[in-house]
Enzyme design. Structure first.
Site, PDB file in Angstrom:
ATOM      1  N   TYR A 101      51.413   6.707  48.616  1.00 24.19           N
ATOM      2  CA  TYR A 101      52.527   5.765  48.526  1.00 24.19           C
ATOM      3  C   TYR A 101      52.016   4.445  47.969  1.00 24.19           C
ATOM      4  CZ  TYR A 101      55.861   2.168  49.932  1.00 24.19           C
ATOM      5  OH  TYR A 101      56.730   1.103  49.913  1.00 24.19           O
ATOM      6  N   GLU A 189      59.092   1.024  44.605  1.00 22.11           N
ATOM      7  CA  GLU A 189      58.271   2.016  45.297  1.00 22.11           C
ATOM      8  C   GLU A 189      57.982   3.211  44.405  1.00 22.11           C
ATOM      9  OE1 GLU A 189      59.599   1.677  50.009  1.00 22.11           O
ATOM     10  OE2 GLU A 189      60.363   3.317  48.771  1.00 22.11           O
TER      11      GLU A 189
END
Length: 377
Positions: A101, A189
């Site tokens: 991530y 993101e």
């Protein structure tokens, strides 16, 4: 403002962030036209502004054109957390060795953009933060310097040990920051950022939000906007001088002043209720604003009670009361309303309210408790 995954991937590609090829389709017929007749491995992904698509059945793997069509038929029109799927992304599937991530957010604590990264990718970062906060790497970025190459490498080195993957990831982080700043983002993101078996680092899912106050200078981003019903209400409220944000509760709130609105929602939560919205009518004494506010509040099918909390200053309580009476003459609702008026012309306002047989209270706590009680009936 939010955009869909396929739009975020387009922006990633524009800034040189590697993403798999894919096409967005709005119908099964479009899927049939765009997908070539071969056995390429693909993923069919619902495009809605909500997380948890995979768990809801909105992400499926397809091993042939026939399977792509079958999955598209199942996903298009599907309801995911109250949103109807109107389009799907048909993307090349990627063999994954490991998921990561990376993301950028505006951080009020550091007064800067903060870079976050984790080796625990592929799941919602909120869950990682809750269960294993130590697994999240954070770096505040100096707004005058931006994300420096050495900083990007420092973060990448905490995810990878191979120099090739470190360089690839550092380059992606620098490009993501450049995209973030250029587009006035509030969130960017990549989840997951993946390592493939042939040791390439790719972004296979993206999410971006943008600062509404900067959209006037972001014409390309604004053109991507797909307004939901709730967002349309927020836009219309702004045009009418109201500040409105839809929430998930059932007690509608009408308040004057952002601070009082926040305190009102806190009071409702304190006594076990759930606010349905944030609605600030501002400092005007125009009764028309109250009528517009009531129309917006009562258009929410989840609202089972309304709490009106006015502290009169510039806003006159008698004007609010007149606007409320006029609104109820037009709307004719059976939803119970609790009213607390205090401050400028509150005595006159309360007399108007009482003459209409509407319940009034003296304090915020009384109003919250009464609204919660009535919402359950």
């Amino acid at each position: 403002m939010k955009i869909h995954e396929y739009q975020a991937r387009d922006l990633f590609r524009k800034y040189g962030i590697p993403v798999p090829d894919g096409d967005v389709c709005h119908s099964v017929d479009e899927v049939k036209k765009k997908v070539t007749d071969d056995d390429k491995l693909r993923v069919v992904k619902a495009q809605v502004h909500v997380g948890g698509r995979g768990k809801a059945g909105g992400v499926k793997l397809a091993r042939s054109k026939a399977e792509v069509i079958e999955h598209a038929e199942q996903i298009l029109g599907m309801d995911i957390k109250g949103l109807t799927v109107e389009k799907v992304l048909i993307a090349d599937a990627v063999d994954i060795e490991k998921e990561y991530y990376v993301g950028l957010i505006n951080d009020r604590n550091t007064k800067s953009v903060t870079l976050m990264a984790s080796a625990e990718g592929g799941v919602e970062i909120e869950e990682v933060a809750k269960v294993s906060p130590e697994k999240i790497i954070k770096m505040a970025i100096d707004p005058t310097m931006g994300l420096m190459d050495w900083q990007a490498r420092k973060v990448a080195l905490q995810l990878f040990t191979d120099p090739k993957q470190v360089r690839q990831t550092a380059a992606i982080l620098v490009k993501l920051y450049e995209l973030y700043v250029d587009t006035d983002s509030s969130l960017a993101e990549i989840n997951p950022l993946v390592l493939t078996p042939d040791k390439k680092v790719l972004a296979i899912d993206g999410k971006m939000n943008f600062d509404d106050n900067a959209l006037f200078r972001q014409k390309e981003i604004l053109a991507m906007r797909e307004v939901t019903e709730d967002e349309q209400k927020e836009i219309e409220a702004t045009a009418k001088g109201l500040s409105y944000i839809k929430l998930d509760g059932n007690i509608g709130c009408m308040v004057n002043g952002a601070g009082l609105a926040m305190a009102t929602m806190d009071m409702i939560k304190l006594y076990g209720g759930d606010p349905a919205n944030f609605l600030d009518i501002g400092g005007s004494s125009n009764p028309e604003k109250v009528i517009e506010a009531m129309n917006i509040l009562l258009s929410d099918k989840n609202v089972s009670a309304v709490m009106i909390n006015i502290f009169g200053g510039i806003t006159r309580c008698d004007d609010v009361a007149r606007g409320l009476v006029d609104a109820l003459e037009v709307i004719k609702t059976e939803i119970p309303i609790v009213i607390r008026l205090s401050g400028t012309n509150s005595k006159e306002g309360l007399e108007i309210i009482k003459s209409q047989g509407l319940p009034t209270v003296s304090t915020m706590s009384e109003a919250a408790k009464k609204a919660i009680e009535l919402s359950k009936k």
